[in-house]
Motif scaffolding. Sequence first.
Motif, PDB file in Angstrom:
ATOM      1  N   ARG A   1      -5.405  -7.817  -7.595  1.00 19.80           N
ATOM      2  CA  ARG A   1      -4.457  -8.818  -6.703  1.00 19.80           C
ATOM      3  C   ARG A   1      -3.233  -8.173  -6.078  1.00 19.80           C
ATOM      4  O   ARG A   1      -2.893  -8.277  -4.876  1.00 19.80           O
ATOM      5  N   LEU A   2      -2.401  -7.784  -7.085  1.00 19.78           N
ATOM      6  CA  LEU A   2      -1.129  -7.064  -6.893  1.00 19.78           C
ATOM      7  C   LEU A   2      -1.183  -6.005  -6.022  1.00 19.78           C
ATOM      8  O   LEU A   2      -0.486  -5.834  -5.016  1.00 19.78           O
ATOM      9  N   GLN A   3      -2.077  -4.961  -6.180  1.00 16.00           N
ATOM     10  CA  GLN A   3      -2.148  -3.590  -5.336  1.00 16.00           C
ATOM     11  C   GLN A   3      -2.736  -3.910  -4.097  1.00 16.00           C
ATOM     12  O   GLN A   3      -2.129  -3.380  -3.035  1.00 16.00           O
ATOM     13  N   ALA A   4      -3.652  -5.133  -3.855  1.00 17.28           N
ATOM     14  CA  ALA A   4      -4.056  -5.538  -2.531  1.00 17.28           C
ATOM     15  C   ALA A   4      -2.877  -6.136  -1.643  1.00 17.28           C
ATOM     16  O   ALA A   4      -3.015  -5.932  -0.433  1.00 17.28           O
TER      17      ALA A   4
ATOM     18  N   SER B   1       9.315  12.888   1.471  1.00 13.90           N
ATOM     19  CA  SER B   1       8.611  11.875   0.591  1.00 13.90           C
ATOM     20  C   SER B   1       8.815  10.338   0.786  1.00 13.90           C
ATOM     21  O   SER B   1       8.910   9.411   0.356  1.00 13.90           O
ATOM     22  N   THR B   2       8.100  10.330   2.394  1.00 12.20           N
ATOM     23  CA  THR B   2       8.244   9.243   3.249  1.00 12.20           C
ATOM     24  C   THR B   2       7.070   8.520   2.992  1.00 12.20           C
ATOM     25  O   THR B   2       5.949   9.095   2.383  1.00 12.20           O
ATOM     26  N   LYS B   3       6.877   7.066   3.129  1.00 10.02           N
ATOM     27  CA  LYS B   3       5.592   6.411   2.995  1.00 10.02           C
ATOM     28  C   LYS B   3       4.536   7.104   3.944  1.00 10.02           C
ATOM     29  O   LYS B   3       4.712   7.513   4.805  1.00 10.02           O
ATOM     30  N   PRO B   4       3.212   6.422   3.391  1.00  4.69           N
ATOM     31  CA  PRO B   4       2.236   7.201   4.234  1.00  4.69           C
ATOM     32  C   PRO B   4       2.189   6.693   5.769  1.00  4.69           C
ATOM     33  O   PRO B   4       2.506   5.480   6.215  1.00  4.69           O
TER      34      PRO B   4
ATOM     35  N   GLY C   1       3.164   9.420  -3.865  1.00  2.54           N
ATOM     36  CA  GLY C   1       2.575   8.597  -5.216  1.00  2.54           C
ATOM     37  C   GLY C   1       1.164   9.034  -5.600  1.00  2.54           C
ATOM     38  O   GLY C   1       1.205   9.618  -6.878  1.00  2.54           O
ATOM     39  N   PHE C   2       0.270   9.095  -4.770  1.00  6.41           N
ATOM     40  CA  PHE C   2      -0.965   9.535  -5.088  1.00  6.41           C
ATOM     41  C   PHE C   2      -1.684  10.242  -4.157  1.00  6.41           C
ATOM     42  O   PHE C   2      -2.919  10.721  -4.464  1.00  6.41           O
TER      43      PHE C   2
ATOM     44  N   ASN D   1      -1.690   3.609  -0.537  1.00  6.01           N
ATOM     45  CA  ASN D   1      -0.473   2.827   0.116  1.00  6.01           C
ATOM     46  C   ASN D   1       0.294   2.067  -1.033  1.00  6.01           C
ATOM     47  O   ASN D   1       1.245   1.270  -0.565  1.00  6.01           O
ATOM     48  N   LEU D   2       0.155   2.566  -2.128  1.00  7.85           N
ATOM     49  CA  LEU D   2       1.049   1.643  -3.359  1.00  7.85           C
ATOM     50  C   LEU D   2       2.288   2.361  -3.526  1.00  7.85           C
ATOM     51  O   LEU D   2       2.134   3.558  -3.797  1.00  7.85           O
TER      52      LEU D   2
END
Lengths: 404, 404
Positions: A308-311, B98-101, B128-129, B137-138
């Motif tokens: 839920r949180l990652q979504a 290191s910007t967001k996707p 991150g991943f 996207n986390l």
Amino acid sequence: MSEETTPESLPLSGVTVVDLTQVIAGPFGTMNLGDLGAEVIKVEAVGRGDRSRGIQPTPAYFDTINRNKRSIEVDLKTEDGQQIVRELVADADVFVESTKPGRVESFNLAYEDLREVNDSIIYCSISGFGSDSPYENLPAWDTLVQAMSGIMSVTGEEGGQPLWSGLPSGDLITSMYTTQSILAALYARERGDIDSEWIEVPMLDAAISWLSARAGHTFGTDEPFPRLGTRHPTIAPFGLFSCRDENIVIAAGTQSLWTDFCAVLEREDLLADERFETMHDRSQHPEVLTEIIEAELASASADVWVDRLQAADIPAGPIHDTKSIWADEHVVRRNLKRTMEREGRDDAEVIDHPVHFSSLQTHLGTPPEELGESTDGLLARYGYDEAEIERLREQGVVGTGDDA
Amino acid sequence: MSEETTPESLPLSGVTVVDLTQVIAGPFGTMNLGDLGAEVIKVEAVGRGDRSRGIQPTPAYFDTINRNKRSIEVDLKTEDGQQIVRELVADADVFVESTKPGRVESFNLAYEDLREVNDSIIYCSISGFGSDSPYENLPAWDTLVQAMSGIMSVTGEEGGQPLWSGLPSGDLITSMYTTQSILAALYARERGDIDSEWIEVPMLDAAISWLSARAGHTFGTDEPFPRLGTRHPTIAPFGLFSCRDENIVIAAGTQSLWTDFCAVLEREDLLADERFETMHDRSQHPEVLTEIIEAELASASADVWVDRLQAADIPAGPIHDTKSIWADEHVVRRNLKRTMEREGRDDAEVIDHPVHFSSLQTHLGTPPEELGESTDGLLARYGYDEAEIERLREQGVVGTGDDA
């Protein structure tokens, strides 16, 4: 990451490293060089080898940090043994050692000795404290480096005692500076700026350099950085939270993440609560906030809450251990745990090199070898014939491959 | 380590890095490149800058990880701002972000975009991943990476909950792989093996690679590596011990160290005690052994015991915090804490680069800059005249140097 490499695709193809290190600090660094394509020749003591060959569980522990290396078993207390290493170095680019102070001199393998046989050698000495330290003769165990560097002081529960960082950080930080410094010297040599080079990587100094962000607290406030368990001094909610079955980590570190977090919890009422209005407000009431959150999290399992949180793109996730991690979806998809097949032996399980390149590559080439597995092959390559090898073996100059 | 450097003595002299990273993972990596001699141009958002400029205590936190960088304040949402960065990159060797996707694409600063202006660029993306992950996207906060990588699971008291490693390890491990991978690519480019290169450094994968020695336990036993506080599973005496005033760390990890340790304690009688005969025996009786040892240590202060133990070359030392460490004899002698003077501002306190070379050098060149401090200087160098700079400033494309 692919197994199919061409020589040009490995950044360190054609680079040879003679490796006189053991346990973790040196070996993890030279494994990095091997992953990048260097040929690493691991020189090990006759009948004993790298001390980490004996660390339980054997050989799994050793295997995780010794792929891409050829093992040669040589008695460096003998003149013939020293001569073998000098011949290896004569054809090599890099020599790395992490022996006790005075040891390489007694082996006639000091920088000056090796420059005589190879005037472009890059010579890297790893030691606990470097050559100009009051602690020069002190054995630099990782735990001691963690204590003396300040790493332990920032690790532990609030109000509790200092703890290990869990990972052998003092060793591994040293490994990374070893790889980095050797690469910098190779680059400078390739540009023609240097002929040969001597590099000193002191474990304590390396570990202290990693304090940077934490020491900034002290430089600005004159106070030691505190131990905080899993809490953050100025961010909440942040850290470890219990769900119905297991703990998870949540880092709702901005105002918009807080808003999204309340929505996932279906507790938008908290947004109107004066105690939690700003990040500062929330960080002043961490205990009551945690209580409210954990009351909600108790309604479902960790898996469900993480989903839920990652979504909602909230930084939250499971707390994996060294076993559960290999079933993680990301770890499986990226194939981070690899099996290296070995003829006549059990396969070795290793963790893949983490970095991806576009045209360059890293590789899992040679699986971790047994003590002295490449002794004969290397001696033959360097011009020793069978009779000479037999003589060296009989005289104990090279090993029999049997672990003592 | 000396301040007097010649261009040839810095391994990365003449190398220019355009740096679009913030907080720790990127900046610590590019600081390493700067220490090795690269010119690092830090591109920061107008009026805001690197988020870590706002982390308390300011500016001490930021200062510890941002020396040897020139700050230019540019709005990358504008075409003119993007053009400025393209011009910087056209003359550069390395670009790190290191910007967001999706962000660099929206700025027209993706690898393909920058290769058009510089076909030998080495482009490094920290994320991150990585680009093929269920968690793509986390937001990858350090604490999340520590949880998901297994680092937390091995940190903490026996029977207690998982804890942070104290240092921002997830970030810093990523930093070191960033520096290392860029150096490997520079070397390959210098040898003519590649033209340009794209590098992906995923934080989670980087952190997992550091599990190696700990995961070896799992690979060999199928059990997770346990949390042990400061204890060792098979070595005793080992860990934290209380003296009259403070705690120290002792690692008497071999039979001869045990003999020497008993001599320092003046308790040679323990050598004849059956419970403590072998390492295995001692590790089976850690509690009674600790009790006996601490009863002896209670007779003197930590300072006294450290001196006595170190005099016998037994790995033992104080548990420094981020304040006490700067008074340590080794740290003082090696001058590890440095002050960088700044005109018109308070000096910056930083930790020196830990590695020593013989002919090569590292340096503390440019002190940490204020947001946008080099904007005008860099624009002028890249051919912008005063009128153009004025127009860009009025339109908000470049900053005024005032922190919002």
